[in-house]
Design a protein around this motif. Sequence first.
Motif, PDB file in Angstrom:
ATOM      1  N   THR A   1     -45.987  37.482  17.963  1.00  0.00           N
ATOM      2  CA  THR A   1     -45.517  36.996  16.677  1.00  0.00           C
ATOM      3  C   THR A   1     -44.280  37.807  16.326  1.00  0.00           C
ATOM      4  O   THR A   1     -44.348  39.033  16.217  1.00  0.00           O
ATOM      5  CB  THR A   1     -46.599  37.149  15.592  1.00  0.00           C
TER       6      THR A   1
ATOM      7  N   PRO B   1     -44.505  32.092  16.240  1.00  0.00           N
ATOM      8  CA  PRO B   1     -45.153  32.355  17.528  1.00  0.00           C
ATOM      9  C   PRO B   1     -44.130  32.282  18.654  1.00  0.00           C
ATOM     10  O   PRO B   1     -43.276  31.389  18.666  1.00  0.00           O
ATOM     11  CB  PRO B   1     -46.184  31.228  17.641  1.00  0.00           C
TER      12      PRO B   1
ATOM     13  N   THR C   1     -48.536  28.647  14.417  1.00  0.00           N
ATOM     14  CA  THR C   1     -48.763  30.094  14.463  1.00  0.00           C
ATOM     15  C   THR C   1     -49.478  30.421  15.772  1.00  0.00           C
ATOM     16  O   THR C   1     -49.941  29.526  16.481  1.00  0.00           O
ATOM     17  CB  THR C   1     -49.639  30.558  13.291  1.00  0.00           C
TER      18      THR C   1
END
Length: 334
Positions: free
Chosen positions: A19, A29, A51
């Motif tokens: 991340t 991401p 994400t």
Amino acid sequence: MPKPASASALFSGPFALATLSESDGPAFPALVRPDEKVLDLRVALGDPALTVRGLLEQWPTVLTRLHELASTERESGESYRPLAQFRVHAPVEPRQVFQSGANYRQHVIDLHVAHRAPGDERPEQERRAEAAEIMDRRAAQDLPYVFLGLPSSITGPYDDVTLPEWAQQPDWELELAAVIGRPACRVPVEEALEYVAGYTIANDLTDRATVFRRDMPQIGTDWLRSKNAPGFTPLGPWIVPSDSVGDLDDLQLNLKLNGEVMQDESTKDMIFGVARMVSYISQGARLLPGDLVLTGSPAGNGMHWGRLLRDGDVMDASITGLGAQRTRCVAEAR
């Protein structure tokens, strides 16, 4: 806090997940390659709201696509960019953090000796023998010891760690962390590793002075107070997929304090392996994608060395094939 030299080159396999963010921009991401190039997976996979946890929720189907992306230089108009351009955050925001206590044989023996009960004047050798017997009994009974941690304690792998004013004995605990990739409930040991998407590094800081409730000794340990201060769990930098990690029973954990080796132990010293831990937890709880299973810390903590964390200390932590993290301790302002 500067990153460890060539940190990204240390993870095994063709890619890892991270991340990242640009300066103060939103986190996203990313697919990271060993050549220190990164790809924004929101663009590559066509999902602006994606994400890492979202990726893990579709892990069995998206893994093949990630391998394909790792072997290309450009995808959907998005090219790889240098990792150095980005800030590295904790790789995932879990919903649940399961923590294993007393899972490395030598570590538990050392703690047993260090935490001498008032009035116990027995020689160290006798108390070590007692602890060894306890470990043998636990292994024979096949009962891991697991408790819950708070996601709010997680911080990035290169962030400063604030030592709370009330923490009198802050200590380090380097741990291998399994990252769940499929919902798991009542899974057998033989199938448990199929539910693990990958692995990352965790440093499970603990204030030794508040582990035990002196006002209520019958209650026992107080993990809420001793382990869950904000930033007490540096995590990452990467999630390395399970198929790229070597022998789980022979990974080397190494933690240095200001350049001096404190922990240097193999997962061979684990009492219960990752599969047993995941299976055990799943018998009483439902693990969800993105959840963490911390598997315990090996020998060499601060209580063993008689040297606990203080303002300005720098911790360098690494695990075979998973990269390295570096965090600096900063005393909370009074």
